[in-house]
Design a protein around this motif. Structure first.
Motif, mmCIF file in Angstrom:
data_model
loop_
_atom_site.group_PDB
_atom_site.id
_atom_site.type_symbol
_atom_site.label_atom_id
_atom_site.label_comp_id
_atom_site.label_asym_id
_atom_site.label_seq_id
_atom_site.Cartn_x
_atom_site.Cartn_y
_atom_site.Cartn_z
ATOM 1 N N ALA A 4 0.830 -1.201 0.000
ATOM 2 C CA ALA A 4 0.000 0.000 0.000
ATOM 3 C C ALA A 4 0.867 1.256 0.000
ATOM 4 C CB ALA A 4 -0.932 -0.001 1.216
ATOM 5 N N LYS A 5 1.948 1.228 0.764
ATOM 6 C CA LYS A 5 2.840 2.380 0.825
ATOM 7 C C LYS A 5 3.514 2.629 -0.510
ATOM 8 C CE LYS A 5 4.868 5.647 3.171
ATOM 9 N NZ LYS A 5 4.109 6.785 3.719
ATOM 10 N N SER A 6 3.968 1.569 -1.161
ATOM 11 C CA SER A 6 4.634 1.734 -2.450
ATOM 12 C C SER A 6 3.657 2.258 -3.500
ATOM 13 C CB SER A 6 5.238 0.403 -2.904
ATOM 14 O OG SER A 6 4.233 -0.582 -3.100
ATOM 15 N N ARG A 7 2.413 1.779 -3.462
ATOM 16 C CA ARG A 7 1.403 2.264 -4.404
ATOM 17 C C ARG A 7 1.039 3.728 -4.120
ATOM 18 N NH1 ARG A 7 0.902 -0.873 -8.749
ATOM 19 N NH2 ARG A 7 -1.316 -0.422 -8.993
ATOM 20 N N ALA A 8 1.036 4.074 -2.842
ATOM 21 C CA ALA A 8 0.748 5.462 -2.483
ATOM 22 C C ALA A 8 1.858 6.393 -2.960
ATOM 23 C CB ALA A 8 0.571 5.579 -0.967
ATOM 24 N N LEU A 9 3.098 5.923 -2.901
ATOM 25 C CA LEU A 9 4.216 6.721 -3.409
ATOM 26 C C LEU A 9 4.088 6.928 -4.916
ATOM 27 C CD1 LEU A 9 7.169 5.168 -1.368
ATOM 28 C CD2 LEU A 9 6.275 7.501 -1.175
ATOM 29 N N LEU A 10 3.680 5.877 -5.626
ATOM 30 C CA LEU A 10 3.464 6.008 -7.067
ATOM 31 C C LEU A 10 2.341 7.007 -7.364
ATOM 32 C CD1 LEU A 10 3.689 2.261 -8.223
ATOM 33 C CD2 LEU A 10 5.381 4.067 -8.608
ATOM 34 N N LEU A 11 1.286 6.950 -6.542
ATOM 35 C CA LEU A 11 0.167 7.869 -6.731
ATOM 36 C C LEU A 11 0.603 9.314 -6.488
ATOM 37 C CD1 LEU A 11 -2.902 8.143 -7.246
ATOM 38 C CD2 LEU A 11 -3.208 8.002 -4.766
ATOM 39 N N GLU A 12 1.402 9.524 -5.451
ATOM 40 C CA GLU A 12 1.867 10.881 -5.161
ATOM 41 C C GLU A 12 2.741 11.417 -6.295
ATOM 42 O OE1 GLU A 12 4.128 13.436 -1.623
ATOM 43 O OE2 GLU A 12 4.245 11.247 -1.647
ATOM 44 N N GLN A 13 3.626 10.572 -6.806
ATOM 45 C CA GLN A 13 4.484 11.000 -7.910
ATOM 46 C C GLN A 13 3.672 11.323 -9.152
ATOM 47 O OE1 GLN A 13 7.950 11.526 -7.815
ATOM 48 N NE2 GLN A 13 7.357 12.538 -9.719
ATOM 49 N N ALA A 14 2.667 10.495 -9.430
ATOM 50 C CA ALA A 14 1.799 10.748 -10.585
ATOM 51 C C ALA A 14 1.018 12.050 -10.399
ATOM 52 C CB ALA A 14 0.841 9.581 -10.778
ATOM 53 N N ALA A 15 0.590 12.332 -9.171
ATOM 54 C CA ALA A 15 -0.139 13.571 -8.896
ATOM 55 C C ALA A 15 0.773 14.786 -9.055
ATOM 56 C CB ALA A 15 -0.718 13.531 -7.480
ATOM 57 N N GLU A 16 2.024 14.654 -8.633
ATOM 58 C CA GLU A 16 2.992 15.742 -8.811
ATOM 59 C C GLU A 16 3.214 16.018 -10.293
ATOM 60 O OE1 GLU A 16 4.586 17.739 -6.820
ATOM 61 O OE2 GLU A 16 4.119 16.938 -4.840
ATOM 62 N N ASN A 17 3.400 14.957 -11.075
ATOM 63 C CA ASN A 17 3.611 15.115 -12.513
ATOM 64 C C ASN A 17 2.390 15.755 -13.180
ATOM 65 O OD1 ASN A 17 6.110 13.877 -12.203
ATOM 66 N ND2 ASN A 17 5.346 11.847 -12.766
ATOM 67 N N LEU A 18 1.223 15.304 -12.775
ATOM 68 C CA LEU A 18 -0.004 15.853 -13.350
ATOM 69 C C LEU A 18 -0.127 17.342 -13.054
ATOM 70 C CD1 LEU A 18 -2.794 15.347 -14.728
ATOM 71 C CD2 LEU A 18 -3.704 15.018 -12.422
ATOM 72 N N TYR A 19 0.168 17.728 -11.835
ATOM 73 C CA TYR A 19 0.078 19.139 -11.453
ATOM 74 C C TYR A 19 1.017 19.984 -12.316
ATOM 75 C CZ TYR A 19 -0.235 23.270 -8.452
ATOM 76 O OH TYR A 19 -0.446 24.542 -7.974
ATOM 77 N N GLY A 20 2.220 19.457 -12.580
ATOM 78 C CA GLY A 20 3.148 20.170 -13.444
ATOM 79 C C GLY A 20 2.622 20.304 -14.869
ATOM 80 N N HIS A 21 2.004 19.246 -15.389
ATOM 81 C CA HIS A 21 1.441 19.296 -16.745
ATOM 82 C C HIS A 21 0.293 20.302 -16.823
ATOM 83 C CE1 HIS A 21 4.061 16.082 -17.591
ATOM 84 N NE2 HIS A 21 3.299 15.073 -17.189
ATOM 85 N N VAL A 22 -0.491 20.408 -15.750
ATOM 86 C CA VAL A 22 -1.592 21.372 -15.722
ATOM 87 C C VAL A 22 -1.049 22.788 -15.777
ATOM 88 C CG1 VAL A 22 -3.430 22.333 -14.288
ATOM 89 C CG2 VAL A 22 -3.245 19.864 -14.555
ATOM 90 N N LEU A 23 -0.009 23.063 -14.989
ATOM 91 C CA LEU A 23 0.586 24.402 -14.992
ATOM 92 C C LEU A 23 1.205 24.732 -16.351
ATOM 93 C CD1 LEU A 23 2.294 24.502 -11.466
ATOM 94 C CD2 LEU A 23 0.061 25.397 -12.137
#
Length: 288
Positions: free
Chosen positions: A47-66
């Motif tokens: 669960a922790k490893s999947r959560a880390l992947l989710l956080e990284q994907a959310a960070e990348n998405l936020y950058g693409h939005v900006l």
């Protein structure tokens, strides 16, 4: 007829059988317990490893939005949706937290699926997801706690406007506070107890209801509302009070020394109860 020596030998054999049997049961129980603990640890690690992947994907998405990259925003949204569906975060947050995270992802998908691109809506949804994913991975020190200073500034503005009964400024400050709270609310739900979130939700609802009422609002009432909000914010963000949380009450004239002794006894009982609970919890964690 069996002799006394035969009974002794028979007794030794029975004892030996019991020893082996009980030893096997104990060993099996320990093995099962260790396996269960290992399985639990493995599940939490996954669960922790999947959560880390989710956080990284959310960070990348936020950058693409900006950056305004529509194609990468849509791809990132699909990736985040797949990660959430294929993962289980029950070991990292509560049911309310999982529902909040799911709601943020659904809002993001709805914003991205719109016929016309809305940069403001995209950025708002991406920011909520970024904060929520971070809160899932860092429940002790999440990014959303950095909003404390901004919300305190809004409360200070409300307090100043209440002192001069300036309803317009008071209302504007409350609306700014609401907007900021809406951004961090999903992240708060993930890492804070439901009762604390419900308390702050109730305060905002009450404050908003007061200023929309047709009845005139007195200055003292506005000040009381701000005072309640300051306490709710302090609890929500885990801030300490300026004064001690447990102080010795002054004995009234009617009770004198006996009142003081009674107060000391009550406080002593509370401290002893807390110490017993601490020892019990500590022992329980050792045995798990």
């Amino acid at each position: 007829m069996p002799s006394k020596g035969h009974y002794q030998i028979f007794g030794l054999i029975v004892c030996w059988i019991l020893y082996l049997t009980l030893g096997g049961v104990t060993a099996f129980a320990e093995t099962a317990g260790n396996a269960s603990g290992a399985d639990s640890g493995t599940a939490q690690g996954n669960a922790k490893s999947r959560a880390l992947l989710l956080e990284q994907a959310a960070e990348n998405l936020y950058g693409h939005v900006l950056e305004g990259d529509v194609t990468k925003v849509r791809q990132g949204t699909d990736e985040i949706s797949r990660l959430f569906v294929s993962s289980s975060f029950g070991d990292l947050t509560s049911v309310e937290g999982i529902n909040a995270l799911s709601g943020v992802i659904m809002d993001l998908k709805a914003a991205v699926a719109g016929v016309e691109a809305s940069p403001e809506r995209w950025e708002s949804a991406a920011a909520k997801l970024r904060l929520a994913a971070n809160s899932l991975n860092h429940p002790r020190k999440p990014i959303w706690t950095q909003y404390y200073k901004l919300i305190r500034e809004d409360l200070n503005s409300m307090e100043k406007s209440a002192s001069v009964n300036d309803i317009g400024t008071w209302k504007a400050a409350l609306q700014r506070l609401q907007s900021r709270y809406d951004t961090i609310r999903p992240a708060i739900i993930i890492s804070r107890p439901p009762e604390e979130v419900n308390a702050f939700d109730s305060w905002i609802s009450y404050a908003a209801g007061v200023i929309t009422s047709s009845q005139p609002v007195e200055r003292t009432r506005l000040q009381e509302i701000v005072s309640y909000g300051q306490e709710a914010v302090r609890v929500l963000f885990g801030k300490e009070k300026d004064e001690p949380t447990l102080s010795l009450p002054m004995a009234s004239e009617g009770y004198g020394l006996w009142g003081l002794l009674a107060a000391c006894f009550i406080i002593g009982a509370l401290v002893y109860t807390g110490y017993r609970k601490y020892r019990a919890d500590k022992q329980r964690w050792r045995t798990i």
